[in-house]
Design an enzyme around this catalytic site. Structure first.
Site, short mmCIF file in Angstrom:
data_model
loop_
_atom_site.label_atom_id
_atom_site.label_comp_id
_atom_site.label_asym_id
_atom_site.label_seq_id
_atom_site.Cartn_x
_atom_site.Cartn_y
_atom_site.Cartn_z
N GLY A 191 6.93 -6.94 7.11
CA GLY A 191 7.73 -5.80 7.53
C GLY A 191 7.82 -5.62 9.03
CB ALA B 5 -0.94 0.00 1.21
NE ARG C 47 7.90 -5.21 -1.16
CZ ARG C 47 7.15 -4.20 -0.75
NH1 ARG C 47 7.64 -2.99 -0.69
NH2 ARG C 47 5.91 -4.40 -0.38
CG HIS D 61 -4.76 -11.08 -0.91
ND1 HIS D 61 -5.56 -11.52 0.12
CD2 HIS D 61 -4.37 -9.83 -0.55
CE1 HIS D 61 -5.64 -10.59 1.05
NE2 HIS D 61 -4.92 -9.56 0.67
CG ASP D 62 -0.42 -8.10 -0.08
OD1 ASP D 62 -1.49 -8.52 0.39
OD2 ASP D 62 -0.08 -6.90 -0.01
#
Length: 478
Positions: A398, A15, A19, A232-233
């Site tokens: 992350g 969002a 990368r 979908h990530d």
């Protein structure tokens, strides 16, 4: 490079940034490197908040050029949003951002036709105001002949071929998680024409080859296949959870926290709907049974408001702040929109009669305690609702870089937390491509390879969970 080692480009769009990562996979090796990273900056125009999709596509092309020769390309991104094409396949406008306000009040109109319990029993999807179903009801769709979800739109531009990847389709609230196919009954009752969607694809299916113009622009030699991944990530990230066995929970951390379980079948009970768990589809017939939590978006927005201070120093100061002085509901819709986040968090604490955090360190600690508390609640409730006990929580994405959040999550859950890998979505993307090309076996085999090749950090819970339970009760009674 050994002939037995293949290279895969994973386009992973979040969002706030995108990368292109390169995964090199062999029989006993898995290495990931970053080829290119680029910003994802939504744009507010008079008609609302929009994604700058052309800039993102430019970033993808730049990334493929930087990646060099690869054996396949796969794309994953955030869910629910889409582009509309006309009869000639031309994009009708920049895709609307899920944080746009156009869906306010739309869910209530839908529920007047299909009551919320009935909608959940048919699709298993949590309530979120930005679900694709509600966006489509709000959208005029003038001139639209085709709808492509964001990863499928970019795949179309790369290959000229159209499809709808299943894991992402399952976030539209138009898929039956039991049959893993479209729910034609729901679509008809709310007035959505499912012919707008391209045919469904499964993770691992071929999705075309890079067009000659793309090869020329990127300098790649053809043919270069594009492979459908868990687009979908979160589906890709969960595929990269380095777990063994079934007794685990996961938390995919980033702008959002997605906390839940991997199941063999959906949980479609009314109690599950009432506490807003979702049933999204994963690899190999699995169901991602999880709750969406606002995530590090809260901290990202605060850091932006504070002028981007050094995050490492901020977290060190936050660690010194007494724990659980004030907490907020990290799933509260009041935090969904951008802007003035420090003031909104302080206001929520004031309204609930708690001490009001004032300094950046105090607000940061409030956010991290609140996220850990939300993680605890989601993991606890998922186990109970699915009758699926767990022994360990895996944190991927992350948020694994945030050691304080990982430790607080272990403390709150009373369970060990294994953190890593950080680039879980990209690694899951790579593994599906490698598997489609015969280099990796089943889901368990891919996870075993991850465990052997990726750095992982274990956090043991400290103390008992009584103070977290008290904070949870305090928040529930606010």
């Amino acid at each position: 490079m050994s002939a037995s080692v293949k290279s895969y480009a994973a386009v992973d769009l979040g969002a706030s940034s995108g990368r292109v990562m390169v995964g090199r996979v062999g029989p006993d090796s898995l290495e990931l490197s970053e080829a290119h990273r680029f910003a994802n900056r939504p744009v507010r125009v008079p008609e609302g908040l929009r994604w700058d999709i052309l800039s993102l596509y430019g970033g993808v092309l730049d990334g493929l050029k930087a990646a060099g020769q690869v054996d396949s390309v796969g794309i994953d991104s955030w869910a629910v949003d889409y582009g509309l094409l006309d009869a000639d396949g031309a994009l009708l406008g920049n895709p609307v951002h899920y944080r746009d306000s156009r869906t306010e009040g739309v869910a209530q109109k839908v529920w007047a036709t299909v009551p919320a319990p009935e909608l959940y029993a048919a699709t298993g999807l949590q309530y979120a105001p930005f679900n694709t179903l509600y966006q489509l009801v709000a959208d005029r769709l003038t001139g639209a002949q085709r709808l492509l979800l964001i990863p499928d739109l970019l795949t179309y531009w790369l290959t000229g071929e159209q499809g709808t990847e299943l894991t992402n389709a399952s976030t539209t609230q138009l898929i039956d998680p039991r049959t893993r196919a479209w729910s034609y009954d729901i679509a008809e009752r709310v007035g959505i024409d499912l012919d707008l969607f391209a045919p469904l694809r499964q993770p691992g299916d071929p999705a075309g080859q890079l067009r000659p113009e793309v090869l020329e622009e990127t300098g790649l030699r053809g043919p270069v296949p594009v492979t459908a991944v868990g687009s979908h990530d979160t589906a890709s990230a969960v595929a990269a959870v380095p777990a063994s066995g079934e007794r685990f929970a996961y938390i995919c951390t980033g702008t959002w926290s997605l906390a839940g379980l991997e199941l063999d079948a959906p949980v479609l009970t009314e109690e599950s709907r009432a506490v807003n768990f979702t049933n999204e589809l994963g690899l190999d017939g699995t169901v991602r049974y999880l709750r969406n939590i606002m995530g590090l978006w809260l901290l990202q927005e605060c850091v932006r408001a504070w002028g981007d201070p050094d995050l490492g120093e901020l977290l060190l100061e936050a660690a010194k702040v007494p724990a659980l002085r004030a907490v907020v509901d990290a799933g509260d819709a009041r935090f969904l929109a951008p802007g003035r986040m420090p003031e909104r968090i302080a206001g929520a604490c004031r309204a609930s009669g708690q001490p009001v955090p004032e300094s950046p360190a105090e607000i940061t600690r409030c956010i991290l305690d609140s996220l850990a508390l939300a993680h605890r609640k989601a993991v606890e409730e998922a186990q109970r609702l699915a009758d699926h006990p767990v022994d360990v929580v895996y944190v991927v994405g992350g948020g694994t870089r945030n050691a304080l959040l990982c430790q607080l999550t272990a403390d709150a859950c009373g369970l060990p937390v294994v953190a890593g890998p950080t680039e879980a979505a990209a690694l899951g993307n790579v593994l599906v491509q490698a598997r489609a090309h015969g280099l990796v076996g089943d889901l368990a085999g891919g996870r075993e390879l991850l465990t052997r090749t990726q750095p992982l950090t274990r956090y043991e819970p400290r103390g008992d969970t009584a103070r977290w339970r008290a904070a949870q009760d305090r928040l529930a009674g606010a």
